[in-house]
Design an enzyme around this catalytic site. Sequence first.
Site, PDB file in Angstrom:
ATOM      1  N   CYS A  78      15.476  17.144 -34.217  1.00 38.38           N
ATOM      2  CA  CYS A  78      16.853  16.647 -34.168  1.00 38.38           C
ATOM      3  C   CYS A  78      17.818  17.481 -35.001  1.00 38.38           C
ATOM      4  O   CYS A  78      18.996  17.578 -34.678  1.00 38.38           O
ATOM      5  CB  CYS A  78      16.899  15.187 -34.589  1.00 38.38           C
ATOM      6  SG  CYS A  78      16.166  14.122 -33.319  1.00 38.38           S
ATOM      7  N   HIS A 128       9.327  14.461 -32.944  1.00 39.09           N
ATOM      8  CA  HIS A 128      10.425  13.504 -33.099  1.00 39.09           C
ATOM      9  C   HIS A 128       9.929  12.068 -32.993  1.00 39.09           C
ATOM     10  O   HIS A 128      10.318  11.203 -33.792  1.00 39.09           O
ATOM     11  CB  HIS A 128      11.510  13.745 -32.054  1.00 39.09           C
ATOM     12  CG  HIS A 128      12.459  12.587 -31.949  1.00 39.09           C
ATOM     13  ND1 HIS A 128      13.390  12.315 -32.926  1.00 39.09           N
ATOM     14  CD2 HIS A 128      12.563  11.580 -31.041  1.00 39.09           C
ATOM     15  CE1 HIS A 128      14.047  11.205 -32.610  1.00 39.09           C
ATOM     16  NE2 HIS A 128      13.561  10.742 -31.470  1.00 39.09           N
ATOM     17  N   ASP A 135     -10.997   4.996 -37.300  1.00 40.87           N
ATOM     18  CA  ASP A 135     -11.393   3.860 -36.483  1.00 40.87           C
ATOM     19  C   ASP A 135     -12.857   4.081 -36.111  1.00 40.87           C
ATOM     20  O   ASP A 135     -13.308   5.220 -35.989  1.00 40.87           O
ATOM     21  CB  ASP A 135     -10.508   3.793 -35.239  1.00 40.87           C
ATOM     22  CG  ASP A 135     -10.698   2.467 -34.504  1.00 40.87           C
ATOM     23  OD1 ASP A 135     -11.440   1.598 -35.016  1.00 40.87           O
ATOM     24  OD2 ASP A 135     -10.106   2.304 -33.431  1.00 40.87           O
ATOM     25  N   SER A 136     -13.584   2.988 -35.942  1.00 43.81           N
ATOM     26  CA  SER A 136     -15.002   3.109 -35.597  1.00 43.81           C
ATOM     27  C   SER A 136     -15.167   3.672 -34.195  1.00 43.81           C
ATOM     28  O   SER A 136     -16.146   4.350 -33.904  1.00 43.81           O
ATOM     29  CB  SER A 136     -15.665   1.740 -35.656  1.00 43.81           C
ATOM     30  OG  SER A 136     -15.112   0.898 -34.649  1.00 43.81           O
ATOM     31  N   GLY A 137     -14.210   3.365 -33.342  1.00 44.82           N
ATOM     32  CA  GLY A 137     -14.339   3.757 -31.946  1.00 44.82           C
ATOM     33  C   GLY A 137     -14.883   2.631 -31.085  1.00 44.82           C
ATOM     34  O   GLY A 137     -15.254   2.856 -29.941  1.00 44.82           O
ATOM     35  N   GLY A 138     -14.929   1.421 -31.632  1.00 45.94           N
ATOM     36  CA  GLY A 138     -15.342   0.267 -30.827  1.00 45.94           C
ATOM     37  C   GLY A 138     -14.548   0.219 -29.528  1.00 45.94           C
ATOM     38  O   GLY A 138     -15.111   0.081 -28.440  1.00 45.94           O
ATOM     39  N   ASP A 197     -16.808  -2.859 -33.695  1.00 47.54           N
ATOM     40  CA  ASP A 197     -16.478  -4.206 -33.216  1.00 47.54           C
ATOM     41  C   ASP A 197     -16.671  -4.263 -31.710  1.00 47.54           C
ATOM     42  O   ASP A 197     -16.883  -3.251 -31.063  1.00 47.54           O
ATOM     43  CB  ASP A 197     -15.047  -4.600 -33.622  1.00 47.54           C
ATOM     44  CG  ASP A 197     -14.002  -3.621 -33.113  1.00 47.54           C
ATOM     45  OD1 ASP A 197     -14.372  -2.486 -32.722  1.00 47.54           O
ATOM     46  OD2 ASP A 197     -12.815  -3.974 -33.091  1.00 47.54           O
ATOM     47  N   GLN A 236     -11.131 -10.421 -34.372  1.00 54.79           N
ATOM     48  CA  GLN A 236     -10.986 -10.454 -32.917  1.00 54.79           C
ATOM     49  C   GLN A 236     -10.700 -11.902 -32.508  1.00 54.79           C
ATOM     50  O   GLN A 236     -10.169 -12.662 -33.308  1.00 54.79           O
ATOM     51  CB  GLN A 236     -12.245  -9.884 -32.233  1.00 54.79           C
ATOM     52  CG  GLN A 236     -12.436  -8.377 -32.454  1.00 54.79           C
ATOM     53  CD  GLN A 236     -11.483  -7.521 -31.622  1.00 54.79           C
ATOM     54  OE1 GLN A 236     -10.669  -8.033 -30.825  1.00 54.79           O
ATOM     55  NE2 GLN A 236     -11.525  -6.202 -31.846  1.00 54.79           N
ATOM     56  N   CYS A 280      14.410  14.748 -38.413  1.00 56.91           N
ATOM     57  CA  CYS A 280      13.261  15.602 -38.078  1.00 56.91           C
ATOM     58  C   CYS A 280      13.724  16.978 -37.623  1.00 56.91           C
ATOM     59  O   CYS A 280      14.888  17.189 -37.288  1.00 56.91           O
ATOM     60  CB  CYS A 280      12.379  14.942 -37.018  1.00 56.91           C
ATOM     61  SG  CYS A 280      12.962  15.122 -35.318  1.00 56.91           S
ATOM     62  N   ASP A 305      -0.814   1.565 -35.952  1.00 54.29           N
ATOM     63  CA  ASP A 305      -1.077   2.876 -35.352  1.00 54.29           C
ATOM     64  C   ASP A 305      -0.876   2.748 -33.857  1.00 54.29           C
ATOM     65  O   ASP A 305      -0.992   1.644 -33.301  1.00 54.29           O
ATOM     66  CB  ASP A 305      -2.515   3.330 -35.612  1.00 54.29           C
ATOM     67  CG  ASP A 305      -3.489   2.658 -34.666  1.00 54.29           C
ATOM     68  OD1 ASP A 305      -3.790   1.464 -34.864  1.00 54.29           O
ATOM     69  OD2 ASP A 305      -3.923   3.303 -33.691  1.00 54.29           O
ATOM     70  N   CYS A 344      18.469  11.051 -36.884  1.00 54.96           N
ATOM     71  CA  CYS A 344      17.103  11.452 -37.221  1.00 54.96           C
ATOM     72  C   CYS A 344      17.112  12.772 -37.984  1.00 54.96           C
ATOM     73  O   CYS A 344      17.843  13.701 -37.652  1.00 54.96           O
ATOM     74  CB  CYS A 344      16.282  11.583 -35.941  1.00 54.96           C
ATOM     75  SG  CYS A 344      14.573  12.052 -36.232  1.00 54.96           S
TER      76      CYS A 344
END
Lengths: 358, 358
Positions: free
Chosen positions: B307, B333, B91-94, B145, B187, B304, B264, B302
């Site tokens: 679990c 988890h 991510d740009s970090g906007g 952005d 946006q 994982c 995300d 699950c």
Amino acid sequence: MRFEIVARSPDTPARAGLFHTPHGSIETPAFMPVGTQATVKGLLPGDLVPIRPQCVLSNAYHLALRPGATMVARRGGLHAFMRWDGPMLTDSGGFQVFSLAPLRQIDDQGVTIASHLDGRKRRFTPASVMRIEEQLGADIIMPLDVCIGYPSTRPETELALERTHAWVLHAARARRRPDQALFAIVQGGMEPDLRVQAARALAAEPFPGYAIGGLSVGEPRAVTDELVALTAAELPQDRPRYLMGVGAPDQLLAYAAAGVDLFDCVLPTRLGRTGYAYTAGGKLNVARAALRAEPGPLDPDCACTTCTRYSRGYLHHLVRAGEPLAARLLSLHNVAYLVTLLRTFRARLIGDARAAPA
Amino acid sequence: MRFEIVARSPDTPARAGLFHTPHGSIETPAFMPVGTQATVKGLLPGDLVPIRPQCVLSNAYHLALRPGATMVARRGGLHAFMRWDGPMLTDSGGFQVFSLAPLRQIDDQGVTIASHLDGRKRRFTPASVMRIEEQLGADIIMPLDVCIGYPSTRPETELALERTHAWVLHAARARRRPDQALFAIVQGGMEPDLRVQAARALAAEPFPGYAIGGLSVGEPRAVTDELVALTAAELPQDRPRYLMGVGAPDQLLAYAAAGVDLFDCVLPTRLGRTGYAYTAGGKLNVARAALRAEPGPLDPDCACTTCTRYSRGYLHHLVRAGEPLAARLLSLHNVAYLVTLLRTFRARLIGDARAAPA
């Protein structure tokens, strides 16, 4: 549970041994990582496997208060609860009773404390601690002992020693599980004659192993050195010797050379959580700016995941960024460092013994 | 970088796809774990491997401030630095520029901020952010952005949108590495007509993928639902659609059904660090006393490590004891839960598409 000596140093009291337990054999000398609350802080048993620690510690006092020994027993015991299937040792928590409980009242029969968690009163006796450790189910169990601070007066030291001695024998009578080895604990503060007297008295009883307690509590290093050597020399040759709570790298090597077989210490994980790493050149502050651009590993000779996969620069970044991965990767390395230190010592000792003239 | 649609839902705009990157193909719809500072909090790449996340996120703003993009480039780029060899997105970090920087001054050309770490002034422009992301070397990169809060006025929203649009095009002109896919970001705040207008304008340009930004910032859920569906419908059918920062389990399913391909969110690790676990029955507070005696896993379905190996009783104990392993096992988890949720969605979608009449 049998202790087998596989090699002796031609030059020192050091020996290489095998202590056979129901969960496997412990190759000694060995450093045992500490998992006070049923976890080596931040690490999973799966992380430890490649490091091959010979035994993992836990703590009866802590687990009795939370989650409760009965609860652990219902989950199949400590091995099943934390999913560690190698050898395990539980400390009684004598040290924690004295260092953590805000209020404690000690008498000849045991100790009454206010829990450091909720202030509730709890009574611990040599026999009740055996019940707790039987529920936890470790391979090696430690009796309740009386720990004193540094410095202490001679009369304080004598009283604590007297009670520890009586409690060790009381624990030996109270224990029931034949698949657990109860070690005796030698106390005696900083008084050489009391240490010798305690070691001899306990050596006369048939314990499967002997611990040296109450050292590394603030005394000068020369005093520790003297008392470890003195006490170890008084203990039976054919039983393992466990020096409690001592784990600086140079001390491990010095005391293994003095004939100590087992060690534990919280330092490797505590240092890891505070951004420090053991290296051949000493303790390294990973937050130091100089590490930011370093492409190499923490320790080029170390085979742990941290050293084989991550650069000093990355670890420095994690420490500076306050990332939880920093504590994990440094703890992993520090535990590996101490375990490997004694494994290497053992391998060299076996080699030296073979090379020595018969 | 090519996006291949392998199946379409017979009933909804949902699709199953493959986005081919230099570090492997991303099976979509996919949940991407967030590793803001070059680490998914508390987890190693080796922990993630069995979970099979399709892509891992990191953040250009954070890494530019610490340890610096040049430093990461010298370590061989982000993949080598953090030892993740699968697909990666930065991510740009906007969003971080606007949420973390204590002082910021925005103009048509970029933004000047005081670093949230040391207060030092830094200038970010669409082109300088491209340079940073090129040094980091992720497979998918996001342009700078302009993010706005909720609620915002119509004029604020219009100005932010105008700048975002210009910056996206500026970034597209400034970028150099052909092995990185630059996604456009739509946006438009909470204004449906602005969202549609922005999506259409960007869809007219040949971007390899399109992100929907600025949602889940405090607006009512019905508004998010409407704007996601509306915006996704305006984006090119043959390009991946990435909904930024949205990750509640029910939202993943709803928006994947609306035709979103990538997601995300920091929630799974944040919840894990605060003692919460995703389950089919909802978010579980692992510190709840009722779990103390529960022998079963967090989630019986699950696969994982948490679990398959640890009881609710053990995890409850770790949370109560404040052990770092709690955060690690619950984070693991929670990430596995979201990754699996969309993997299962994808598998079902492919099955449904096969079963549907031609």
